[in-house]
Design an enzyme around this catalytic site. Structure first.
Site, PDB file in Angstrom:
ATOM      1  N   ASP A   1     -12.256 -10.456  -0.403  1.00 36.73           N
ATOM      2  CA  ASP A   1     -13.535 -10.569   0.302  1.00 36.73           C
ATOM      3  C   ASP A   1     -14.535  -9.665  -0.399  1.00 36.73           C
ATOM      4  O   ASP A   1     -14.162  -8.680  -1.027  1.00 36.73           O
ATOM      5  CB  ASP A   1     -13.440 -10.324   1.817  1.00 36.73           C
TER       6      ASP A   1
ATOM      7  N   GLU B   1       0.816  -1.231   0.000  1.00 34.96           N
ATOM      8  CA  GLU B   1       0.000   0.000   0.000  1.00 34.96           C
ATOM      9  C   GLU B   1       0.843   1.273   0.000  1.00 34.96           C
ATOM     10  O   GLU B   1       0.667   2.146   0.847  1.00 34.96           O
ATOM     11  CB  GLU B   1      -0.956  -0.025   1.200  1.00 34.96           C
TER      12      GLU B   1
ATOM     13  N   HIS C   1     -10.599  -6.237  -2.036  1.00 40.93           N
ATOM     14  CA  HIS C   1     -11.636  -5.975  -1.016  1.00 40.93           C
ATOM     15  C   HIS C   1     -12.813  -5.283  -1.730  1.00 40.93           C
ATOM     16  O   HIS C   1     -12.761  -4.086  -2.001  1.00 40.93           O
ATOM     17  CB  HIS C   1     -11.087  -5.079   0.092  1.00 40.93           C
TER      18      HIS C   1
ATOM     19  N   ASN D   1       2.057  -5.251  -3.103  1.00 43.33           N
ATOM     20  CA  ASN D   1       0.661  -5.576  -2.784  1.00 43.33           C
ATOM     21  C   ASN D   1      -0.121  -4.289  -2.521  1.00 43.33           C
ATOM     22  O   ASN D   1       0.371  -3.387  -1.828  1.00 43.33           O
ATOM     23  CB  ASN D   1       0.662  -6.454  -1.513  1.00 43.33           C
TER      24      ASN D   1
HETATM   25  O1  9MR Z   1      -7.436  -7.967   8.682  1.00 43.63           O
HETATM   26  C1  9MR Z   1      -6.516  -7.128   9.332  1.00 43.63           C
HETATM   27  C2  9MR Z   1      -7.117  -6.634  10.631  1.00 43.63           C
HETATM   28  O2  9MR Z   1      -7.253  -7.698  11.549  1.00 43.63           O
HETATM   29  C3  9MR Z   1      -6.258  -5.534  11.216  1.00 43.63           C
HETATM   30  O3  9MR Z   1      -6.911  -4.981  12.343  1.00 43.63           O
HETATM   31  C4  9MR Z   1      -6.006  -4.472  10.176  1.00 43.63           C
HETATM   32  C5  9MR Z   1      -5.132  -3.391  10.743  1.00 43.63           C
HETATM   33  O4  9MR Z   1      -4.606  -2.560   9.797  1.00 43.63           O
HETATM   34  O5  9MR Z   1      -5.374  -5.050   9.046  1.00 43.63           O
HETATM   35  C6  9MR Z   1      -6.199  -5.973   8.411  1.00 43.63           C
HETATM   36  O6  9MR Z   1      -5.571  -6.467   7.261  1.00 43.63           O
HETATM   37  C7  9MR Z   1      -5.283  -5.509   6.237  1.00 43.63           C
HETATM   38  C8  9MR Z   1      -4.072  -6.007   5.483  1.00 43.63           C
HETATM   39  O7  9MR Z   1      -3.019  -6.243   6.360  1.00 43.63           O
HETATM   40  C9  9MR Z   1      -3.652  -5.034   4.401  1.00 43.63           C
HETATM   41  N1  9MR Z   1      -4.736  -4.711   3.515  1.00 43.63           N
HETATM   42  C10 9MR Z   1      -5.982  -4.312   4.176  1.00 43.63           C
HETATM   43  C11 9MR Z   1      -6.400  -5.369   5.192  1.00 43.63           C
HETATM   44  C12 9MR Z   1      -7.753  -5.047   5.764  1.00 43.63           C
HETATM   45  O8  9MR Z   1      -7.719  -3.847   6.480  1.00 43.63           O
END
Ligand code: 9MR
Length: 458
Positions: free
Chosen positions: A246, A136, A215, A179
């Site tokens: 998802d 990101e 997402h 990613n």
């Molecule tokens: O699913 C993850 C969640 O449990 C965490 O709280 C969150 C914190 O930033 O990150 C989520 O995973 C993210 C992933 O690492 C990167 N792309 C977005 C995902 C969803 O927020």
């Protein structure tokens, strides 16, 4: 091998994906592995995992040079015991970054970033299929600009390629991915990433794959140019992976979106696998959107059936679907980079072997795995001449009644009653003695004797 009875399609996500030369993975949280329904659904259905939070910087290096790997190790050993692929997520990201990192001055930050990458990749060396090296790094919206972060703001644009070079040195066998989200269709953000990847490939900066998080919700649905966007990245010579899929919603609409994503991946030969961002709706990061394939009680949703069917499998909720349908390849294959496990093979030179004057090549056929009704082949194409090749075409005769379900790392065609595979845009060039591979999955029975293959240097 002989297999009694009629051909069954694979009946789990992992085995069905493996039959297509892909993996099907999920994000996993270490804290849920002790829940038996969670672990059994994971082990039955999936053949790849991504630690959801356990490999992030705040989890692994909460204070400088003090590393904690216990939770991530738990996921890695579980995955290894189940022969699952592991995606490492993630090394350099602006979020879930401990505050000490943001407090460093540029030179020190560079040292800390290099150390973080090297320590993590060394700890897991040889165990990780692909790492999300940088996550990101681009802004949303139409600017195509880099996102502000301690790395961007203090180290400048060059931090990304520096991270990839450091990563390659730390574990040369892991695939290195960039990613991001909202890069699923052709848009300003995805084009900015595309431009970066193209530049990396042109300058030899090590990058092997791009992860498309995926997402989706009603405000951000699966774009109509999804497949075309995956393909344009693949055409740069990188693998593409769906890394955090998802889809908010329910019922048929949700199922159709999932099916579109799966079909698009299968249509792109370098799309090596799909990972959903969790197993059950109850533990999703956005649980109220019910975005996953299993509901809060681990019941299969219509989206599950749609995914299984799009993968060519069968036996979802409607038919019980608990047997394995005779699949024997255990989900360890992947599109385009398969190695090991060859059960038979053979080489037929197009010219003669070794140093034929001028341009010449050979193609050799190796069965990687087989199951009732299908088998996967890796073909090695070698430059057997004294001149470099800029293109090649392999040809062979498919056994009567058999068809190719999916072919990757080459372009399938036909000529003179034979099946042909012409090089893809990125693997036509071969130096004398060098080789490359392409692969396919065929519907039929793996041959005991490999078919004669010819190779033309054009
Ligand atoms: O699913 C993850 C969640 O449990 C965490 O709280 C969150 C914190 O930033 O990150 C989520 O995973 C993210 C992933 O690492 C990167 N792309 C977005 C995902 C969803 O927020």
């Amino acid at each position: 091998m002989s297999m009694a009875g009629s051909a069954h399609a694979a009946s789990t996500l992992g085995t069905a994906a493996a039959a297509q030369g892909r993996y099907f993975g999920t994000a996993v949280a270490a804290g849920h592995l002790s829940e038996s329904a969670y672990a059994s659904t994971l082990d039955t259905e999936f053949n790849a995992v991504t630690p959801e939070n356990e490999m992030k910087w705040d989890a692994t290096e909460p204070s400088r040079n003090s590393f904690s790997f216990a939770s991530a190790d738990q996921i890695v050993s579980h995955a290894q015991s189940q022969n699952m692929k592991i995606r490492g997520h993630t090394l350099v990201w602006y979020s879930q970054l401990p505050s000490w990192v943001g407090g460093l001055a540029a030179t020190d930050l560079q040292t800390a970033m290099d150390n973080h990458i090297t320590q993590l990749m060394t700890h897991y060396k040889g165990k990780i299929y692909a790492w999300d090296v940088v996550n990101e790094a681009f802004q949303d919206g139409g600017s195509g600009a880099r996102r502000s972060s301690p790395f961007q703001d203090k180290l400048g644009d060059g931090y990304i390629e520096h991270a990839f070079r450091t990563a390659r040195a730390a574990d040369p066998n892991a695939k290195l991915c960039y990613n991001d989200y909202n890069i699923d269709g052709v848009n300003a953000k995805s084009t900015a990433v595309y431009t970066m990847v193209k530049d990396f490939k042109a300058r030899g900066v090590p990058i092997d794959c791009v992860g498309f998080q995926g997402h989706f919700n009603s405000a951000s649905p699966v774009p109509s140019d999804y497949q075309a966007n995956l393909q344009r990245f693949a055409d740069l010579g990188v693998d593409v992976q769906i890394t955090e899929l998802d889809v908010a919603g329910s019922g048929t609409a949700q199922a159709n979106s999932y099916a579109t994503v799966v079909r698009s991946c299968l249509a792109v030969s370098r799309c090596t696998g799909i990972t959903v961002w969790g197993i059950t709706d109850k533990y999703s990061w956005r649980s109220s959107d019910t975005p996953l394939l299993f509901d809060g009680n681990y019941a299969k949703k219509p989206a599950y059936d749609a995914v299984l069917s799009a993968l060519g499998g069968s036996g979802g909720t409607t038919s019980g679907g608990t047997t394995n349908g005779g699949t024997t390849n255990g989900g360890t294959t992947n599109g385009g980079t398969t190695n090991g496990g060859t059960t038979n093979g053979g080489t037929t030179d197009g010219g003669s072997s070794g140093g034929t004057s001028g341009a010449a090549c050979s193609a050799s056929f190796g069965v990687v795995s087989s199951w009732a009704g299908g088998y996967q082949v890796t073909v090695t194409v070698k430059d057997t001449g004294t001149a470099a090749l800029s293109a090649w075409t392999a040809a062979w005769t498919e056994p009567q009644g058999e068809t190719i379900a999916n072919l990757w790392n080459a372009v399938q065609g036909s000529a003179g009653g034979q099946t042909t595979a012409h090089n893809a845009a990125y693997n036509g060039t071969l130096a004398p003695g060098a080789s490359t591979t392409f692969g396919f999955v065929a519907n039929g029975t793996a041959p005991q004797t490999p078919p004669a293959m010819t190779c033309q240097p054009s």
